[in-house]
Design a protein around this motif. Structure first.
Motif, mmCIF file in Angstrom:
data_model
loop_
_atom_site.group_PDB
_atom_site.id
_atom_site.type_symbol
_atom_site.label_atom_id
_atom_site.label_comp_id
_atom_site.label_asym_id
_atom_site.label_seq_id
_atom_site.Cartn_x
_atom_site.Cartn_y
_atom_site.Cartn_z
ATOM 1 N N THR A 85 0.830 -1.206 0.000
ATOM 2 C CA THR A 85 0.000 0.000 0.000
ATOM 3 C C THR A 85 0.865 1.256 0.000
ATOM 4 O O THR A 85 0.586 2.215 -0.738
ATOM 5 C CB THR A 85 -0.937 0.014 1.222
ATOM 6 N N ALA A 86 1.911 1.262 0.801
ATOM 7 C CA ALA A 86 2.815 2.416 0.826
ATOM 8 C C ALA A 86 3.495 2.596 -0.533
ATOM 9 O O ALA A 86 3.626 3.726 -1.022
ATOM 10 C CB ALA A 86 3.856 2.233 1.927
ATOM 11 N N ALA B 68 -5.295 10.535 -6.293
ATOM 12 C CA ALA B 68 -5.903 9.621 -5.325
ATOM 13 C C ALA B 68 -7.315 9.239 -5.736
ATOM 14 O O ALA B 68 -7.703 8.068 -5.656
ATOM 15 C CB ALA B 68 -5.915 10.262 -3.940
ATOM 16 N N VAL B 69 -8.086 10.220 -6.174
ATOM 17 C CA VAL B 69 -9.485 9.951 -6.491
ATOM 18 C C VAL B 69 -9.626 9.122 -7.767
ATOM 19 O O VAL B 69 -10.519 8.294 -7.878
ATOM 20 C CB VAL B 69 -10.271 11.281 -6.601
ATOM 21 N N THR B 70 -8.727 9.301 -8.714
ATOM 22 C CA THR B 70 -8.877 8.583 -9.984
ATOM 23 C C THR B 70 -8.052 7.309 -10.032
ATOM 24 O O THR B 70 -8.598 6.216 -10.077
ATOM 25 C CB THR B 70 -8.490 9.496 -11.164
ATOM 26 N N ASN C 62 -21.670 -8.905 -4.333
ATOM 27 C CA ASN C 62 -20.277 -8.475 -4.287
ATOM 28 C C ASN C 62 -20.164 -6.962 -4.453
ATOM 29 O O ASN C 62 -19.457 -6.296 -3.702
ATOM 30 C CB ASN C 62 -19.459 -9.195 -5.354
ATOM 31 N N VAL C 63 -20.858 -6.407 -5.419
ATOM 32 C CA VAL C 63 -20.802 -4.962 -5.655
ATOM 33 C C VAL C 63 -21.391 -4.207 -4.471
ATOM 34 O O VAL C 63 -20.797 -3.246 -3.970
ATOM 35 C CB VAL C 63 -21.556 -4.598 -6.957
ATOM 36 N N THR C 64 -22.535 -4.639 -4.002
ATOM 37 C CA THR C 64 -23.196 -3.960 -2.886
ATOM 38 C C THR C 64 -22.355 -4.035 -1.621
ATOM 39 O O THR C 64 -22.134 -3.023 -0.945
ATOM 40 C CB THR C 64 -24.580 -4.578 -2.629
ATOM 41 N N GLY C 65 -21.859 -5.222 -1.308
ATOM 42 C CA GLY C 65 -21.054 -5.392 -0.098
ATOM 43 C C GLY C 65 -19.753 -4.623 -0.167
ATOM 44 O O GLY C 65 -19.345 -3.975 0.796
ATOM 45 N N SER C 66 -19.099 -4.664 -1.306
ATOM 46 C CA SER C 66 -17.822 -3.977 -1.457
ATOM 47 C C SER C 66 -17.995 -2.475 -1.313
ATOM 48 O O SER C 66 -17.226 -1.810 -0.606
ATOM 49 C CB SER C 66 -17.213 -4.309 -2.812
ATOM 50 N N ASN C 67 -18.982 -1.928 -1.971
ATOM 51 C CA ASN C 67 -19.208 -0.483 -1.881
ATOM 52 C C ASN C 67 -19.653 -0.070 -0.482
ATOM 53 O O ASN C 67 -19.280 0.997 -0.008
ATOM 54 C CB ASN C 67 -20.217 -0.027 -2.927
ATOM 55 N N GLY D 278 -7.679 1.576 -9.111
ATOM 56 C CA GLY D 278 -6.903 0.383 -8.787
ATOM 57 C C GLY D 278 -7.534 -0.454 -7.689
ATOM 58 O O GLY D 278 -7.411 -1.677 -7.679
ATOM 59 N N THR D 279 -8.218 0.187 -6.765
ATOM 60 C CA THR D 279 -8.864 -0.584 -5.704
ATOM 61 C C THR D 279 -10.204 -1.153 -6.157
ATOM 62 O O THR D 279 -10.695 -2.112 -5.565
ATOM 63 C CB THR D 279 -9.080 0.274 -4.443
#
Length: 134
Positions: free
Chosen positions: A47-48, A69-71, A101-106, A76-77
């Motif tokens: 991460t670093a 960071a925003v883009t 998966n989409v709902t839980g991840s978001n 990437g995440t």
């Protein structure tokens, strides 16, 4: 069978990750805790590195850190979630797993990404009291 150029290129790109994975201790040591903490350390280091590389890329291209960071980092995440949802949608006839998966991840991203910093800031400012910064 002879490997294609694409397979060879992917192997070369992924080789450092394979080596890092091979260096992880087996999960049978110390009830899996050694593996857990080592993996957590790996994640912190990676991460670093990603953060520094994104910041460096933004500096080279002339993007402010917040835009980078925003883009780039957010993209990437989100890509692993995209591929996991895509695989789940192809495997499941009703595609329920991909929606979950989409709902839980978001949900996790929003609740942890906003909730934890907000809570930490609330505790910090409660302990420190009002200042001109506040």
């Amino acid at each position: 069978a002879e490997d294609s150029g694409t397979a060879w290129a992917l192997h070369v790109i992924s080789f450092p990750w394979k080596v890092l994975g091979a260096l992880l201790p087996p999960s049978s040591f110390f009830g899996g805790w050694l593996t857990f903490w080592t993996t957590l350390g790996y994640l912190a280091v990676v991460t670093a590195c990603v953060s520094d590389l994104a910041e460096l890329f933004g500096c080279v291209v002339g993007l402010p850190d917040i835009v980078t960071a925003v883009t780039l980092v957010a993209l990437g995440t989100s890509m692993p979630d995209l591929f996991a949802s895509l695989a789940a949608a192809k495997e499941d006839p009703t595609a329920d797993a991909s929606v979950v998966n989409v709902t839980g991840s978001n949900s996790v991203n929003v609740f942890l990404g906003l909730g934890v910093p907000w809570s930490l800031a609330a505790v910090y400012w409660q302990v420190k009291g009002r200042t001109p910064e506040w």
